[in-house]
Write a protein that holds these residues in place. Structure first.
Motif, PDB file in Angstrom:
ATOM      1  N   LYS A 188      67.403  31.481  11.477  1.00  0.00           N
ATOM      2  CA  LYS A 188      66.339  31.174  12.829  1.00  0.00           C
ATOM      3  C   LYS A 188      66.539  31.736  13.919  1.00  0.00           C
ATOM      4  CE  LYS A 188      64.333  27.371  10.196  1.00  0.00           C
ATOM      5  NZ  LYS A 188      64.015  25.755  10.325  1.00  0.00           N
ATOM      6  N   GLY A 189      67.975  31.453  14.485  1.00  0.00           N
ATOM      7  CA  GLY A 189      68.474  31.827  15.653  1.00  0.00           C
ATOM      8  C   GLY A 189      68.684  33.368  15.780  1.00  0.00           C
ATOM      9  N   VAL A 190      68.754  33.965  14.820  1.00  0.00           N
ATOM     10  CA  VAL A 190      68.842  35.406  14.902  1.00  0.00           C
ATOM     11  C   VAL A 190      67.680  35.956  14.952  1.00  0.00           C
ATOM     12  CG1 VAL A 190      69.545  37.576  13.247  1.00  0.00           C
ATOM     13  CG2 VAL A 190      71.163  35.576  13.403  1.00  0.00           C
ATOM     14  N   ARG A 191      66.637  35.378  14.153  1.00  0.00           N
ATOM     15  CA  ARG A 191      65.103  35.887  14.211  1.00  0.00           C
ATOM     16  C   ARG A 191      64.790  35.627  15.665  1.00  0.00           C
ATOM     17  NH1 ARG A 191      60.597  34.970   9.953  1.00  0.00           N
ATOM     18  NH2 ARG A 191      59.071  36.138  11.086  1.00  0.00           N
ATOM     19  N   SER A 192      65.130  34.408  16.122  1.00  0.00           N
ATOM     20  CA  SER A 192      64.698  34.124  17.682  1.00  0.00           C
ATOM     21  C   SER A 192      65.103  35.087  18.835  1.00  0.00           C
ATOM     22  CB  SER A 192      65.089  32.805  18.127  1.00  0.00           C
ATOM     23  OG  SER A 192      64.936  32.351  19.291  1.00  0.00           O
ATOM     24  N   GLU A 193      66.527  35.545  18.540  1.00  0.00           N
ATOM     25  CA  GLU A 193      67.172  36.534  19.473  1.00  0.00           C
ATOM     26  C   GLU A 193      66.553  37.977  19.425  1.00  0.00           C
ATOM     27  OE1 GLU A 193      69.196  35.950  22.018  1.00  0.00           O
ATOM     28  OE2 GLU A 193      68.753  33.676  21.623  1.00  0.00           O
ATOM     29  N   LEU A 194      66.233  38.357  17.956  1.00  0.00           N
ATOM     30  CA  LEU A 194      65.586  39.705  17.825  1.00  0.00           C
ATOM     31  C   LEU A 194      64.342  39.674  18.378  1.00  0.00           C
ATOM     32  CD1 LEU A 194      66.954  40.194  14.238  1.00  0.00           C
ATOM     33  CD2 LEU A 194      67.398  41.490  16.128  1.00  0.00           C
ATOM     34  N   LYS A 195      63.555  38.812  18.514  1.00  0.00           N
ATOM     35  CA  LYS A 195      62.250  38.664  19.115  1.00  0.00           C
ATOM     36  C   LYS A 195      62.289  39.170  20.672  1.00  0.00           C
ATOM     37  CE  LYS A 195      59.805  35.848  15.918  1.00  0.00           C
ATOM     38  NZ  LYS A 195      58.897  34.554  15.805  1.00  0.00           N
ATOM     39  N   LYS A 196      63.618  38.734  21.404  1.00  0.00           N
ATOM     40  CA  LYS A 196      63.677  38.955  22.729  1.00  0.00           C
ATOM     41  C   LYS A 196      64.132  40.319  22.975  1.00  0.00           C
ATOM     42  CE  LYS A 196      65.096  33.891  23.228  1.00  0.00           C
ATOM     43  NZ  LYS A 196      66.346  33.093  23.620  1.00  0.00           N
ATOM     44  N   VAL A 197      64.721  41.116  21.943  1.00  0.00           N
ATOM     45  CA  VAL A 197      65.099  42.310  22.002  1.00  0.00           C
ATOM     46  C   VAL A 197      63.964  43.359  22.622  1.00  0.00           C
ATOM     47  CG1 VAL A 197      65.998  44.368  21.038  1.00  0.00           C
ATOM     48  CG2 VAL A 197      66.955  42.061  20.453  1.00  0.00           C
ATOM     49  N   SER A 198      64.280  44.200  23.579  1.00  0.00           N
ATOM     50  CA  SER A 198      63.374  45.213  23.935  1.00  0.00           C
ATOM     51  C   SER A 198      63.695  46.531  23.310  1.00  0.00           C
ATOM     52  CB  SER A 198      63.977  45.265  25.522  1.00  0.00           C
ATOM     53  OG  SER A 198      63.052  46.619  25.995  1.00  0.00           O
ATOM     54  N   TRP A 199      62.891  46.746  22.208  1.00  0.00           N
ATOM     55  CA  TRP A 199      63.096  47.788  21.505  1.00  0.00           C
ATOM     56  C   TRP A 199      62.714  49.107  22.103  1.00  0.00           C
ATOM     57  CZ3 TRP A 199      66.364  46.797  17.464  1.00  0.00           C
ATOM     58  CH2 TRP A 199      66.592  45.731  16.978  1.00  0.00           C
ATOM     59  N   PRO A 200      63.430  50.350  21.773  1.00  0.00           N
ATOM     60  CA  PRO A 200      62.965  51.575  22.418  1.00  0.00           C
ATOM     61  C   PRO A 200      61.796  52.195  21.477  1.00  0.00           C
ATOM     62  CG  PRO A 200      65.126  51.829  21.242  1.00  0.00           C
ATOM     63  CD  PRO A 200      64.737  50.381  21.157  1.00  0.00           C
ATOM     64  N   ASN A 201      61.033  52.938  22.172  1.00  0.00           N
ATOM     65  CA  ASN A 201      59.821  53.559  21.540  1.00  0.00           C
ATOM     66  C   ASN A 201      60.537  54.679  21.106  1.00  0.00           C
ATOM     67  OD1 ASN A 201      59.752  55.476  23.671  1.00  0.00           O
ATOM     68  ND2 ASN A 201      58.351  54.359  24.845  1.00  0.00           N
ATOM     69  N   ARG A 202      59.549  55.554  20.564  1.00  0.00           N
ATOM     70  CA  ARG A 202      60.027  56.898  19.751  1.00  0.00           C
ATOM     71  C   ARG A 202      60.894  57.880  20.657  1.00  0.00           C
ATOM     72  NH1 ARG A 202      59.519  59.211  14.618  1.00  0.00           N
ATOM     73  NH2 ARG A 202      59.363  61.545  14.853  1.00  0.00           N
ATOM     74  N   LYS A 203      60.215  57.944  21.674  1.00  0.00           N
ATOM     75  CA  LYS A 203      60.739  58.931  22.702  1.00  0.00           C
ATOM     76  C   LYS A 203      61.979  58.532  23.288  1.00  0.00           C
ATOM     77  CE  LYS A 203      59.116  61.227  27.139  1.00  0.00           C
ATOM     78  NZ  LYS A 203      58.092  61.516  28.303  1.00  0.00           N
ATOM     79  N   GLU A 204      62.195  57.312  23.870  1.00  0.00           N
ATOM     80  CA  GLU A 204      63.392  56.983  24.170  1.00  0.00           C
ATOM     81  C   GLU A 204      64.491  56.981  23.025  1.00  0.00           C
ATOM     82  OE1 GLU A 204      61.614  53.127  27.192  1.00  0.00           O
ATOM     83  OE2 GLU A 204      62.107  52.830  25.050  1.00  0.00           O
TER      84      GLU A 204
END
Length: 68
Positions: free
Chosen positions: A17-33
């Motif tokens: 649950k903690g891992v899932r919570s932290e992954l939601k906070k990640v700023s994922w790069p878009n395709r161009k980045e």
């Protein structure tokens, strides 16, 4: 035994649950980045490889000069 198993199960569940919570906070790069970042990494790897190859060739030539 049941208490230990359920305690481990709770720890694993809490961890996931903690891992899932932290992954939601990640700023994922878009395709161009992602393409830009990948290009930078590949270019830097190529430059580092070329630099190490040149240094190795110089050491090799220096050792050949000393040996002969």
């Amino acid at each position: 035994m049941t208490t230990q198993t359920s305690a481990k199960g709770n720890k694993v569940s809490d961890f996931l649950k903690g891992v899932r919570s932290e992954l939601k906070k990640v700023s994922w790069p878009n395709r161009k980045e992602m393409i830009n970042y990948t290009t930078v990494v590949l270019v830097m790897c190529a430059l580092a490889t070329a630099f190490i190859w040149v240094v190795d060739a110089c050491f090799h030539a220096g050792l050949q000069f000393i040996i002969k």
